[in-house]
Motif scaffolding. Structure first.
Motif, PDB file in Angstrom:
ATOM      1  N   THR A  26     -24.258 -27.051 -26.221  1.00 29.71           N
ATOM      2  CA  THR A  26     -23.637 -26.202 -24.956  1.00 29.71           C
ATOM      3  C   THR A  26     -24.122 -24.686 -25.541  1.00 29.71           C
ATOM      4  OG1 THR A  26     -22.319 -26.135 -27.437  1.00 29.71           O
ATOM      5  CG2 THR A  26     -21.689 -27.656 -25.041  1.00 29.71           C
ATOM      6  N   ALA A  27     -25.464 -24.927 -26.247  1.00 32.27           N
ATOM      7  CA  ALA A  27     -25.679 -22.956 -25.948  1.00 32.27           C
ATOM      8  C   ALA A  27     -26.735 -22.328 -25.374  1.00 32.27           C
ATOM      9  CB  ALA A  27     -27.274 -23.855 -26.820  1.00 32.27           C
ATOM     10  N   MET A  28     -25.961 -21.438 -25.251  1.00 22.51           N
ATOM     11  CA  MET A  28     -26.778 -20.188 -23.711  1.00 22.51           C
ATOM     12  C   MET A  28     -27.641 -20.218 -23.241  1.00 22.51           C
ATOM     13  SD  MET A  28     -24.589 -16.827 -25.614  1.00 22.51           S
ATOM     14  CE  MET A  28     -25.498 -15.497 -24.594  1.00 22.51           C
ATOM     15  N   GLY A  29     -27.358 -20.766 -21.930  1.00 21.67           N
ATOM     16  CA  GLY A  29     -28.153 -20.735 -20.980  1.00 21.67           C
ATOM     17  C   GLY A  29     -27.942 -22.168 -20.309  1.00 21.67           C
ATOM     18  N   PRO A  30     -28.536 -23.681 -20.050  1.00 17.44           N
ATOM     19  CA  PRO A  30     -28.105 -24.303 -19.523  1.00 17.44           C
ATOM     20  C   PRO A  30     -26.462 -24.887 -19.733  1.00 17.44           C
ATOM     21  CG  PRO A  30     -30.130 -24.806 -20.852  1.00 17.44           C
ATOM     22  CD  PRO A  30     -30.284 -23.556 -20.757  1.00 17.44           C
ATOM     23  N   GLY A  31     -26.292 -24.605 -21.660  1.00 15.71           N
ATOM     24  CA  GLY A  31     -25.614 -25.374 -21.763  1.00 15.71           C
ATOM     25  C   GLY A  31     -24.186 -24.439 -21.686  1.00 15.71           C
ATOM     26  N   THR A  32     -23.845 -23.267 -21.342  1.00 16.55           N
ATOM     27  CA  THR A  32     -23.434 -22.496 -20.511  1.00 16.55           C
ATOM     28  C   THR A  32     -23.281 -22.166 -19.224  1.00 16.55           C
ATOM     29  OG1 THR A  32     -23.853 -20.907 -21.138  1.00 16.55           O
ATOM     30  CG2 THR A  32     -22.947 -21.971 -22.850  1.00 16.55           C
ATOM     31  N   ASP A  33     -24.510 -22.644 -18.393  1.00 18.44           N
ATOM     32  CA  ASP A  33     -24.716 -22.147 -17.043  1.00 18.44           C
ATOM     33  C   ASP A  33     -23.047 -22.696 -16.234  1.00 18.44           C
ATOM     34  OD1 ASP A  33     -25.214 -21.193 -13.825  1.00 18.44           O
ATOM     35  OD2 ASP A  33     -27.386 -21.566 -15.226  1.00 18.44           O
ATOM     36  N   LEU A  34     -22.608 -21.505 -15.401  1.00 18.06           N
ATOM     37  CA  LEU A  34     -21.128 -22.025 -14.777  1.00 18.06           C
ATOM     38  C   LEU A  34     -21.806 -22.422 -13.160  1.00 18.06           C
ATOM     39  CD1 LEU A  34     -19.599 -18.419 -15.400  1.00 18.06           C
ATOM     40  CD2 LEU A  34     -19.168 -20.641 -16.082  1.00 18.06           C
TER      41      LEU A  34
END
Length: 379
Positions: A239-247
């Motif tokens: 859930t790291a910023m980037g692919p883990g939080t890509d809407l």
């Protein structure tokens, strides 16, 4: 003399007919919004443009929570945000139920043809006394019936005319740099991007299709949570910023249905899932219901193009197998292409793409705007 007069009469008649034909043809030509803005002389004209919101003042246009069906703002680009490039259109009562944004919020981003007097409205360049309105774009098709997507701005200019790996590289460069949000911020973002167009208090859950209260998010039974359509274990990005939080690939889903899907690849077949209607699964694949098959495919294609391994990021790739495990691959390509064609782009996807672009990440899913690029890359 008589012969000369007869010829002159025929020539005059031919001139009149030619002038009449050209004049009627000229009257049938639609103006772009940019020209309509310049011709505010009360003349009756037909204008083509994309619905971009509802005017509330001479300098303000809203894009959600519409209070009434009385007016529209249209522009030459579906992504226009500068009101000086918009034409304000008055909606008489006979057009409000079909074209008003309060009744039809899904029309934002659609292309229309409208006829009326070019004159100021809301003290802004406008069109009033509307006599005709026609919807031109629907289900990903433009008014000329082609398969091109509805986006006509300059955003994709570097990709136009390319195909294969060259097109994929161009699209990556276009969508690569975007605003990243935290995983906790995803909760509130999904409440907007996936809002039920018929009930602003609810979101639509991806796999069940259920409309459910925005406030019922969490980890309990029948709550909704954040589904990574590109399974986060496929590359172990978590859930790291980037692919883990890509809407562009995060969607609200029923908690237990999300758990049932797990990290399975996408393919046809299996046994009925039970809780999600018309959904099938086995030990290594997941088949969602028909209404979202194309949505799923286009999200996977986006992830492949967005994350190409540069700047220390993962290189995510779609492949033609299932059971990919923790490798940065996701399948099944042939099935996803089939689903892409089976379930064309709809208004919900368009609205979602607009919201992510305008309000959160400021990048777009190119396969929603240009569905034909799937075949151009993965042919």
């Amino acid at each position: 003399m008589g012969k000369f007069m007869k010829l002159s009469s025929l020539a005059l008649l031919a001139f009149v007919l030619l002038f009449s034909f050209d004049s009627s043809k000229a009257l049938s030509i639609s103006l772009p919004v940019s020209q309509a803005i310049q011709q505010q002389n009360n003349s009756i004209k037909t204008v083509e443009g994309y619905i971009v919101g509802k005017p509330v003042s001479s300098t303000s246009v809203i894009t959600n929570n519409y209070p009434d069906d009385y007016s529209l703002a249209i522009a030459d680009s579906s992504m226009e945000t500068n009101t000086s490039n918009m034409l304000y259109v008055q909606l008489p009562s006979q057009f409000r139920s079909q074209f008003g944004l309060k009744s039809n919020p899904e029309l934002k981003g659609e292309k229309i043809k409208v006829t009326g007097n070019l004159t100021a409205y809301y003290s802004h360049p406008g069109l009033k006394n509307t006599t005709e309105m026609i919807l031109l774009s629907s289900d990903g098709e433009t008014g000329d019936g082609s398969d091109e997507g509805g986006y006509t701005g300059s955003y994709y200019d570097p990709a136009i005319g390319k195909s294969g790996e060259e097109l994929k590289a161009a699209l990556h460069n276009i969508i690569d740099d975007h605003t990243e949000i935290s995983y906790s911020s995803v909760w509130e973002a999904l409440k907007q991007t996936d809002a039920d167009p018929n009930n602003s208090n609810n979101v639509i859950l991806l796999y069940t299709g259920r409309s459910q209260s925005k406030s019922s998010n969490g980890s309990g039974v029948d709550n909704w949570n954040r589904e990574h359509v590109w399974a986060k274990s496929h590359g172990n990005f978590g859930t790291a910023m980037g692919p883990g939080t890509d809407l562009h690939h995060l969607r609200p889903t029923d908690v237990s249905v999300n758990s049932s899907r797990g990290n399975k690849d996408f393919d046809n077949g299996g046994s009925p899932q039970g809780e999600a209607p018309d959904t099938f699964t086995d030990n290594d694949s997941w088949e969602p219901h028909d209404e979202v098959k194309g949505d799923v495919a286009r999200m996977i294609f986006y992830m492949d193009v967005r994350y190409e391994g540069d700047r220390g990021e993962l290189d995510l790739e779609v492949n033609n197998v299932v059971n990919n495990g923790t490798t940065p691959y996701h399948g099944k390509l042939s099935t996803l292409i089939q689903w892409h064609h089976q379930d064309p782009v709809d208004n919900f996807e368009r609205q979602r793409n607009e919201s992510i672009y305008n309000d959160y990440q400021h990048n777009r899913n190119p396969f929603i705007d240009h569905p034909e690029w799937v075949e151009a890359i993965w042919n």
